[in-house]
Design a protein around this motif. Structure first.
Motif, mmCIF file in Angstrom:
data_model
loop_
_atom_site.group_PDB
_atom_site.id
_atom_site.type_symbol
_atom_site.label_atom_id
_atom_site.label_comp_id
_atom_site.label_asym_id
_atom_site.label_seq_id
_atom_site.Cartn_x
_atom_site.Cartn_y
_atom_site.Cartn_z
ATOM 1 N N THR A 52 0.834 -1.208 0.000
ATOM 2 C CA THR A 52 0.000 0.000 0.000
ATOM 3 C C THR A 52 0.863 1.251 0.000
ATOM 4 O O THR A 52 0.630 2.190 -0.769
ATOM 5 C CB THR A 52 -0.935 0.010 1.219
ATOM 6 N N ALA A 113 -6.277 3.140 3.489
ATOM 7 C CA ALA A 113 -6.213 2.170 2.390
ATOM 8 C C ALA A 113 -5.604 0.855 2.861
ATOM 9 O O ALA A 113 -6.088 -0.233 2.515
ATOM 10 C CB ALA A 113 -5.391 2.745 1.237
ATOM 11 N N ALA A 114 -4.554 0.947 3.678
ATOM 12 C CA ALA A 114 -3.927 -0.271 4.208
ATOM 13 C C ALA A 114 -4.899 -1.014 5.118
ATOM 14 O O ALA A 114 -5.010 -2.244 5.070
ATOM 15 C CB ALA A 114 -2.652 0.087 4.967
#
Length: 339
Positions: A52, A113-114
């Motif tokens: 990511t 996002a991770a």
């Protein structure tokens, strides 16, 4: 000659200590934290975080400093518990991210996002606090040139996420860019970090940018009498900093922490500080203390690898501050909200 021999002795002693500490942290347990904590519960955890970060780094290399800063600002308030990520609520009041020192924080989207990818792979397993620590390590490693190579240090994991986030606590605990050495030593000491850690972790200023407002006082009104900070090199202040930040600067105007090297993690920061050209007063404050000043001068002459090793040791120490265990914490499903 005596001065040269003394410097060589300091350098030798520091490198030996660094190698010993690095070897000790490579596979060791860090109190409640352990390298490879997710090996069984979420085998791909560290890979997902790294991929990511790599995705965003490949698009914008300036993402490194914000991710590193998020981890710092998290650990200095309530410990490394992911509290810097929490949103304010009507019940809780202003959160850490709402505090004045944190209003310029960035990189939250990378952590989100991770977390989303991890929740898809291993629901409810990886904490937001651990994602912060891993993302900071991965971003710095990439800024050091290790985009596809080995990480600069191993991150012990197993942190839990906190449920409290306070803007007032952020203001009280975060070091100021205008702090003198005594205040910095007190604040780092309260987290169990020593003078060596303070000097080495200040090396994080090797990357990133700063808004003029964060240091303009040093240029134009340091003591309230229209004077300049005497610890700042006059010629450098006039030719570089005042040119970039004139008296009526725009609040959005930024300056590189290290001119020409804002996305590269290296030892140039220490060379600037040693020559009285550090951007913040807190950078130059390192020269107020004999031990910190010696570390600055050693690092200014050291190889990048020696600095990387020592930085990793201090990052692991900082990453263990105030770690939550058991019922004291949780694994958030959304990093901005308690469960």
């Amino acid at each position: 000659m005596q001065q040269l021999l003394a410097m060589k002795l300091i350098l030798t002693t520091l490198v030996v200590a660094v190698l010993a500490l690095s070897a000790g942290t490579a596979t060791a347990t860090c109190d409640t934290l352990t390298v490879g904590h997710y090996r069984q519960s979420c085998r791909a955890a560290e890979t997902i975080v790294r991929d990511t970060v790599k995705l965003y780094f490949s698009k914008d290399q300036t993402v490194t400093a914000p991710l590193l800063r998020l981890h710092f600002h998290d650990c200095f308030v309530r410990g490394c518990d992911g509290s810097v990520l929490l949103n304010a609520t009507a019940a809780s009041g202003p959160a850490e991210k709402d505090a004045m020192p944190n209003q310029s924080l960035d990189g939250f989207y990378v952590i989100d996002a991770a977390k989303a990818a991890l929740e898809k792979e291993c629901p409810g397993v990886v904490s937001c606090a651990d994602i912060l620590a891993l993302a900071a390590r991965d971003a710095v490693s990439m800024a050091a040139g290790n985009i596809n190579g080995a990480s600069l240090w191993q991150v012990p994991t197993g942190r839990l996420d906190g449920r409290v986030s306070s803007a007032a606590e952020a203001v009280a605990n975060l070091p100021s860019s205008f702090a003198d050495f005594a205040k910095l030593k007190e604040q780092f000491g309260s987290k169990g970090l020593n003078v060596q850690d303070l000097a080495i972790l200040s090396g994080a200023h090797a990357i990133g940018n700063s808004h003029c407002v964060s240091f303009a006082k040093r240029l134009y009104n340091f003591t309230g009498k229209g004077d300049a900070d005497p610890t700042l090199d006059r010629a450098y202040a006039a030719a570089v900093l005042r040119a970039a930040c004139p008296p009526r600067f725009d609040n959005a105007t930024t300056v590189e922490m290290v001119p020409g090297s804002s996305t590269t993690f290296d030892t140039d920061y220490y060379r600037l500080v040693a020559s009285r050209r550090g951007l913040f007063h807190s950078d130059q404050a390192l020269l107020q203390d004999r031990e910190a000043a010696a570390t600055v001068r050693v690092m200014a002459r050291s190889s990048r690898q020696a600095f990387f090793r020592r930085f990793g040791v201090s990052m692991v120490r900082m990453g263990n501050v105030g770690v939550l265990t058991g019922a004291a914490g949780e694994i958030r499903k959304n990093c901005a909200l308690i469960n």
